[in-house]
Design an enzyme around this catalytic site. Sequence first.
Site, PDB file in Angstrom:
ATOM      1  N   HIS A 301       0.847  -1.191   0.000  1.00 29.30           N
ATOM      2  CA  HIS A 301       0.000   0.000   0.000  1.00 29.30           C
ATOM      3  C   HIS A 301       0.875   1.230   0.000  1.00 29.30           C
ATOM      4  O   HIS A 301       1.931   1.236   0.626  1.00 29.30           O
ATOM      5  CB  HIS A 301      -0.915   0.014   1.231  1.00 29.30           C
ATOM      6  CG  HIS A 301      -2.095   0.910   1.065  1.00 29.30           C
ATOM      7  ND1 HIS A 301      -2.035   2.264   1.258  1.00 29.30           N
ATOM      8  CD2 HIS A 301      -3.362   0.632   0.672  1.00 29.30           C
ATOM      9  CE1 HIS A 301      -3.217   2.779   1.010  1.00 29.30           C
ATOM     10  NE2 HIS A 301      -4.041   1.824   0.641  1.00 29.30           N
ATOM     11  N   ASP A 358      -7.983  -5.405   0.253  1.00 27.93           N
ATOM     12  CA  ASP A 358      -8.519  -6.275  -0.793  1.00 27.93           C
ATOM     13  C   ASP A 358      -8.141  -7.737  -0.616  1.00 27.93           C
ATOM     14  O   ASP A 358      -8.656  -8.597  -1.327  1.00 27.93           O
ATOM     15  CB  ASP A 358      -8.025  -5.789  -2.168  1.00 27.93           C
ATOM     16  CG  ASP A 358      -8.667  -4.461  -2.543  1.00 27.93           C
ATOM     17  OD1 ASP A 358      -9.862  -4.302  -2.248  1.00 27.93           O
ATOM     18  OD2 ASP A 358      -7.978  -3.598  -3.091  1.00 27.93           O
TER      19      ASP A 358
HETATM   20  N1  CMC Z   1       3.974  -7.742  -4.892  1.00 28.94           N
HETATM   21  C1  CMC Z   1       5.311  -7.693  -5.105  1.00 28.94           C
HETATM   22  N2  CMC Z   1       6.061  -6.576  -4.957  1.00 28.94           N
HETATM   23  C2  CMC Z   1       5.446  -5.464  -4.591  1.00 28.94           C
HETATM   24  C3  CMC Z   1       4.058  -5.417  -4.356  1.00 28.94           C
HETATM   25  C4  CMC Z   1       3.320  -6.612  -4.521  1.00 28.94           C
HETATM   26  N3  CMC Z   1       1.985  -6.627  -4.320  1.00 28.94           N
HETATM   27  N4  CMC Z   1       3.697  -4.157  -4.020  1.00 28.94           N
HETATM   28  C5  CMC Z   1       4.811  -3.436  -4.026  1.00 28.94           C
HETATM   29  N5  CMC Z   1       5.877  -4.218  -4.382  1.00 28.94           N
HETATM   30  C6  CMC Z   1       7.288  -3.792  -4.439  1.00 28.94           C
HETATM   31  C7  CMC Z   1       7.574  -2.988  -5.704  1.00 28.94           C
HETATM   32  O1  CMC Z   1       7.992  -3.819  -6.762  1.00 28.94           O
HETATM   33  C8  CMC Z   1       8.639  -2.057  -5.214  1.00 28.94           C
HETATM   34  O2  CMC Z   1       9.848  -2.784  -5.150  1.00 28.94           O
HETATM   35  P1  CMC Z   1      11.277  -2.052  -5.467  1.00 28.94           P
HETATM   36  O3  CMC Z   1      11.415  -0.983  -4.411  1.00 28.94           O
HETATM   37  O4  CMC Z   1      12.283  -3.128  -5.362  1.00 28.94           O
HETATM   38  O5  CMC Z   1      11.139  -1.472  -6.852  1.00 28.94           O
HETATM   39  C9  CMC Z   1       8.255  -1.736  -3.784  1.00 28.94           C
HETATM   40  O6  CMC Z   1       7.522  -2.892  -3.352  1.00 28.94           O
HETATM   41  C10 CMC Z   1       7.385  -0.489  -3.643  1.00 28.94           C
HETATM   42  O7  CMC Z   1       6.243  -0.644  -4.477  1.00 28.94           O
HETATM   43  P2  CMC Z   1       5.610   0.513  -5.367  1.00 28.94           P
HETATM   44  O8  CMC Z   1       4.902  -0.088  -6.526  1.00 28.94           O
HETATM   45  O9  CMC Z   1       6.661   1.547  -5.655  1.00 28.94           O
HETATM   46  O10 CMC Z   1       4.588   1.133  -4.322  1.00 28.94           O
HETATM   47  P3  CMC Z   1       3.372   2.083  -4.650  1.00 28.94           P
HETATM   48  O11 CMC Z   1       3.119   2.830  -3.406  1.00 28.94           O
HETATM   49  O12 CMC Z   1       3.637   2.870  -5.896  1.00 28.94           O
HETATM   50  O13 CMC Z   1       2.180   1.071  -4.997  1.00 28.94           O
HETATM   51  C11 CMC Z   1       0.429  -0.514  -4.700  1.00 28.94           C
HETATM   52  C12 CMC Z   1       1.239   0.643  -4.070  1.00 28.94           C
HETATM   53  C13 CMC Z   1      -0.766  -0.803  -3.818  1.00 28.94           C
HETATM   54  C14 CMC Z   1      -0.076  -0.051  -6.089  1.00 28.94           C
HETATM   55  C15 CMC Z   1       1.338  -1.749  -4.835  1.00 28.94           C
HETATM   56  O14 CMC Z   1       1.756  -2.188  -3.566  1.00 28.94           O
HETATM   57  C16 CMC Z   1       0.655  -2.894  -5.599  1.00 28.94           C
HETATM   58  O15 CMC Z   1       0.714  -2.936  -6.836  1.00 28.94           O
HETATM   59  N6  CMC Z   1      -0.025  -3.843  -4.869  1.00 28.94           N
HETATM   60  C17 CMC Z   1      -0.815  -4.865  -5.509  1.00 28.94           C
HETATM   61  C18 CMC Z   1      -2.169  -4.310  -5.954  1.00 28.94           C
HETATM   62  C19 CMC Z   1      -3.084  -4.066  -4.774  1.00 28.94           C
HETATM   63  O16 CMC Z   1      -3.256  -4.924  -3.915  1.00 28.94           O
HETATM   64  N7  CMC Z   1      -3.773  -2.904  -4.797  1.00 28.94           N
HETATM   65  C20 CMC Z   1      -4.773  -2.567  -3.772  1.00 28.94           C
HETATM   66  C21 CMC Z   1      -4.340  -1.428  -2.882  1.00 28.94           C
HETATM   67  S1  CMC Z   1      -5.383  -1.281  -1.420  1.00 28.94           S
HETATM   68  C22 CMC Z   1      -6.941  -0.808  -2.016  1.00 28.94           C
HETATM   69  C23 CMC Z   1      -6.951   0.562  -2.549  1.00 28.94           C
HETATM   70  O17 CMC Z   1      -6.861   1.519  -1.770  1.00 28.94           O
HETATM   71  O18 CMC Z   1      -7.092   0.703  -3.769  1.00 28.94           O
END
Ligand code: CMC
Length: 423
Positions: A301, A358
């Site tokens: 998140h 989720d």
């Molecule tokens: N599985 C594997 N790696 C992950 C995941 C995951 N679900 N989420 C984040 N990472 C890694 C990402 O690859 C990155 O690694 P590195 O620093 O080595 O490049 C690091 O963790 C930080 O991730 P980010 O994508 O830069 O973080 P963000 O804040 O931009 O994205 C997120 C947040 C929720 C989009 C992301 O964690 C994700 O894609 N999660 C899966 C989708 C999900 O469950 N979404 C629902 C969010 S909660 C409901 C809502 O409010 O919508």
Amino acid sequence: MTSARLHLDGKDYELPVVRGSEGETGIVIDQLRSSSGAITLDPGFTSTGACRSAITFIDGAKGILRYRGYPIEQLAEHSDFAEVAYLLLYGELPTQEQSAAFRADLTYHSMIHEDMKKFFEGFPPNAHPMAILSAMVASLSTYYPGTEEESNEINFVRLIAKVRTLAAYAYKKSIGQPTIYPRNDLSYCANFLHMMFAVPAEEYVINPVLVRALNMLLILHADHEQNCSTSTVRMVGSSRANIFASISSGICALWGPLHGGANQAVLEMLQMIADDGSGYQKWIDRAKDKDDSFRLMGFGHRVYKNYDPRATILRKMAADVLDELGVSDPLLDIARDLERVALEDEYFVERNLYPNVDFYSGILYRAMGIPTNMFTVMFAIGRLPGWLAHWKELREDDSSRIYRPRQIYTGYTERTYQPIESR
Ligand code: CMC
């Protein structure tokens, strides 16, 4: 500290500092461009506040979520969705009279215009219900075109009341069943279940376990401050677009798998793991592999760097509700195992990746008989009071201006047009 100092190109700039009621610090940069010519750059808005808001507080490090000051755990346990919707919209818990009047309004406005039922006939049978919902919500503006400020209070109620009718009709359309009208004797959530699952040929008995579970799920989704869809609603609302257009755009933003669409993606992922049958490690390894686009859906998140408090409630609730319904779901066992393995894995630990809202919600919806492609629609019904509260806050803020970010241009500098024959 009441100001921050920026040193840029040999000059000092004094920037005012604001503090939120929970001690959050913001450096005000709205005059930065006019005074220095520079802008700030923050793709994804990781460190950028777009507004001041008094609706929801999140402390991502401590796993705290409060609506109008009330902890989410207390609201989930003691309140219901209609009351939380009132709280978000008007800032206070309703008195008995206010509550009765609000609930009566939600009942009174739950039908949609009969002509709108014809719209459903135009969609293909496998149309995604999120596409139908966003189109229908935008279409409501054709029935209620007088969307000037004085009429918006009634439009807030109309939207909360009608969105569940539209959602249930979209589902009935997708399974080829006749639509079921709302009933005036049922509460908000009971009415939704009735419209989803009743058939004309027999009486549908409302299960109080499902009503309670649905209330809790919708409460947990009701607001989450400046997330992608809420920011979209504010962005569209800032152009003075009407409330229906603004909410419809929020529904579209929510649809994406990185946002509300994740609940559908989680269930599909758990099913894929179950069907594959080769254990969890393969999927954990894939999620860690930067060359693989697979992510552990329902994990991570932007704001929570600790267990999402909504996931804590849902994890327990999933077990309790399945128990009460006498349902056993192998996907719940897979989810728990996956969580355990991930939380011990260095990759997830280092990045503070915990289950989010989720991760367990889909298992609950499934136990309630709600199909996978409706999960994000459920999220939209829940998030609607939050979107409305933010839209209202934006419109009531005299200092709010149209949202218009800047950019750092990285394209060509000026060049001369070449006629086609000389290219
Ligand atoms: N599985 C594997 N790696 C992950 C995941 C995951 N679900 N989420 C984040 N990472 C890694 C990402 O690859 C990155 O690694 P590195 O620093 O080595 O490049 C690091 O963790 C930080 O991730 P980010 O994508 O830069 O973080 P963000 O804040 O931009 O994205 C997120 C947040 C929720 C989009 C992301 O964690 C994700 O894609 N999660 C899966 C989708 C999900 O469950 N979404 C629902 C969010 S909660 C409901 C809502 O409010 O919508």
